[in-house]
Design a protein around this motif. Structure first.
Motif, short mmCIF file in Angstrom:
data_model
loop_
_atom_site.label_atom_id
_atom_site.label_comp_id
_atom_site.label_asym_id
_atom_site.label_seq_id
_atom_site.Cartn_x
_atom_site.Cartn_y
_atom_site.Cartn_z
N ALA A 154 -48.31 -30.57 -24.11
CA ALA A 154 -48.95 -31.67 -23.39
C ALA A 154 -48.79 -32.94 -24.21
O ALA A 154 -49.08 -32.95 -25.41
N LEU A 155 -48.33 -34.01 -23.56
CA LEU A 155 -48.12 -35.30 -24.22
C LEU A 155 -48.83 -36.40 -23.46
O LEU A 155 -48.87 -36.39 -22.22
N VAL A 156 -49.39 -37.37 -24.18
CA VAL A 156 -50.04 -38.53 -23.59
C VAL A 156 -50.04 -39.63 -24.65
O VAL A 156 -49.97 -39.35 -25.85
N HIS A 157 -50.14 -40.88 -24.21
CA HIS A 157 -50.23 -41.95 -25.20
C HIS A 157 -51.49 -41.78 -26.04
O HIS A 157 -52.54 -41.38 -25.54
N ALA A 158 -51.39 -42.12 -27.31
CA ALA A 158 -52.50 -41.92 -28.24
C ALA A 158 -53.78 -42.60 -27.77
O ALA A 158 -54.89 -42.07 -27.98
N ASP A 159 -53.67 -43.76 -27.12
CA ASP A 159 -54.86 -44.50 -26.71
C ASP A 159 -55.58 -43.90 -25.52
O ASP A 159 -56.69 -44.34 -25.18
N ASP A 160 -54.97 -42.93 -24.86
CA ASP A 160 -55.62 -42.25 -23.73
C ASP A 160 -55.90 -40.78 -24.01
O ASP A 160 -56.39 -40.06 -23.14
N ALA A 161 -55.61 -40.33 -25.23
CA ALA A 161 -55.70 -38.90 -25.53
C ALA A 161 -57.12 -38.37 -25.37
O ALA A 161 -57.32 -37.21 -24.99
N ASP A 162 -58.14 -39.20 -25.65
CA ASP A 162 -59.51 -38.71 -25.58
C ASP A 162 -60.00 -38.53 -24.15
O ASP A 162 -61.09 -38.01 -23.93
N GLY A 163 -59.20 -38.93 -23.17
CA GLY A 163 -59.60 -38.78 -21.78
C GLY A 163 -59.08 -37.54 -21.10
O GLY A 163 -59.36 -37.31 -19.92
N LEU A 164 -58.31 -36.72 -21.82
CA LEU A 164 -57.73 -35.51 -21.24
C LEU A 164 -58.62 -34.29 -21.51
O LEU A 164 -59.38 -34.28 -22.46
N PRO A 165 -58.50 -33.25 -20.68
CA PRO A 165 -59.37 -32.07 -20.85
C PRO A 165 -58.91 -31.13 -21.94
O PRO A 165 -59.65 -30.21 -22.31
N ILE A 166 -57.70 -31.30 -22.45
CA ILE A 166 -57.18 -30.45 -23.51
C ILE A 166 -56.52 -31.33 -24.56
O ILE A 166 -56.14 -32.48 -24.28
N PRO A 167 -56.36 -30.84 -25.77
CA PRO A 167 -55.65 -31.63 -26.79
C PRO A 167 -54.20 -31.88 -26.36
O PRO A 167 -53.56 -31.03 -25.75
N ALA A 168 -53.71 -33.07 -26.68
CA ALA A 168 -52.34 -33.42 -26.33
C ALA A 168 -51.70 -34.14 -27.50
O ALA A 168 -52.37 -34.84 -28.27
N GLU A 169 -50.38 -33.97 -27.65
CA GLU A 169 -49.65 -34.67 -28.70
C GLU A 169 -49.56 -36.15 -28.35
O GLU A 169 -49.30 -36.51 -27.20
N PRO A 170 -49.76 -37.03 -29.34
CA PRO A 170 -49.80 -38.46 -29.03
C PRO A 170 -48.41 -39.09 -28.92
O PRO A 170 -47.49 -38.77 -29.70
N LEU A 171 -48.28 -39.98 -27.97
CA LEU A 171 -47.08 -40.77 -27.80
C LEU A 171 -47.38 -42.23 -28.14
O LEU A 171 -48.52 -42.67 -28.03
N ARG A 172 -46.32 -42.96 -28.50
CA ARG A 172 -46.46 -44.39 -28.75
C ARG A 172 -45.24 -45.12 -28.15
O ARG A 172 -44.22 -44.51 -27.85
N ASP A 173 -45.40 -46.41 -27.99
CA ASP A 173 -44.35 -47.23 -27.41
C ASP A 173 -43.04 -47.04 -28.18
O ASP A 173 -43.02 -47.08 -29.41
N GLY A 174 -41.97 -46.80 -27.43
CA GLY A 174 -40.66 -46.63 -28.04
C GLY A 174 -40.31 -45.21 -28.41
O GLY A 174 -39.15 -44.94 -28.76
N ASN A 175 -41.28 -44.29 -28.34
CA ASN A 175 -40.96 -42.88 -28.59
C ASN A 175 -39.96 -42.37 -27.55
O ASN A 175 -39.82 -42.93 -26.46
N THR A 176 -39.30 -41.28 -27.90
CA THR A 176 -38.38 -40.60 -26.98
C THR A 176 -38.92 -39.21 -26.68
O THR A 176 -39.34 -38.49 -27.58
N VAL A 177 -38.93 -38.87 -25.40
CA VAL A 177 -39.31 -37.53 -24.97
C VAL A 177 -38.06 -36.89 -24.37
O VAL A 177 -37.42 -37.46 -23.49
N ARG A 178 -37.71 -35.70 -24.86
CA ARG A 178 -36.50 -35.04 -24.39
C ARG A 178 -36.82 -34.02 -23.30
O ARG A 178 -37.85 -33.34 -23.35
#
Length: 217
Positions: A94-118
């Protein structure tokens, strides 16, 4: 059938075949949210953008191909109702931007501007668009054989930017980010896929940017 991105809750998915990637768009209820399943042709790896709702339906789309990753575009609940079940049953990251991570029901890996997701052999660029929520993102796929493809969550729709609840500061942030990080960087033929409703292109929406800014929402 030619892809046009027109889907309805309970209706058939819309499937778009790119040279290296298949994009499957489905609408789930009750709020007509779009979810997008991306499958790499070269590896078969799959990525889901917004496990919004109706987990059984999303898992049926995934089928026996497995699911490597779920990216949540922002923290609003209607975009992650199915996230916990989908992740539990597939083992996906599970991935989400770091600034919204606390709003999800499960822990998620943080994303930031410019990151690449494969997703297999394909890459998606993370573009941070502040305003709808603090951590809203878009995902950009630059198709080597065609036009760019942009998954915008609730930050950009045909007809305007996402809801900022009449907050001038949030609206200013979002319209600036959308204009400078999307419209100024990407060509008119860029096709974008929003979190609700129909798709559009940046070229179709570009002439209305001054009106959007003037109306303030």
């Amino acid at each position: 059938m030619t892809y046009n991105g027109d889907v309805t809750p309970g209706g058939a998915p819309a499937v778009r075949e790119l040279d290296r990637l298949t994009v499957t768009k489905v609408s789930v209820g009750p709020m007509d949210n779009n979810a997008y399943l991306l499958r790499c042709h070269g590896t078969g790896e799959q990525l889901l953008i917004d496990a919004a709702n109706e987990a059984p339906r999303l898992l049926e789309l995934v089928a026996d191909g497995g699911l490597a990753t779920v990216v949540t575009t922002h923290r609003h609940m209607d975009h992650w109702v199915a996230l916990e079940e989908v992740v539990a049953k597939t083992g996906a990251r599970a991935l989400v931007h770091a600034d919204d991570a606390d709003g999800l029901p499960i822990p998620a890996e943080p994303l930031r501007d410019g990151n690449t997701v494969r997703v297999g052999d394909c890459e998606l660029e993370v573009i941070h668009l502040v305003g709808h929520t603090p951590g809203s993102i878009a995902l950009l796929y630059r198709d080597p054989s065609g036009v760019p493809h942009l998954f915008t969550g609730d930050s950009l729709f045909p007809g305007g930017v996402g809801n900022t609840e009449q907050d001038p500061q949030r609206f200013g942030s979002l319209i600036d980010d959308v204009e400078h990080k999307l419209f100024d960087r990407l060509p008119d033929e860029t096709w974008f896929y929003p979190g609700h409703g129909k798709d559009s292109t940046l070229g179709a929406e570009r002439p209305a940017l001054p009106q959007w800014r003037a109306r303030g929402w």
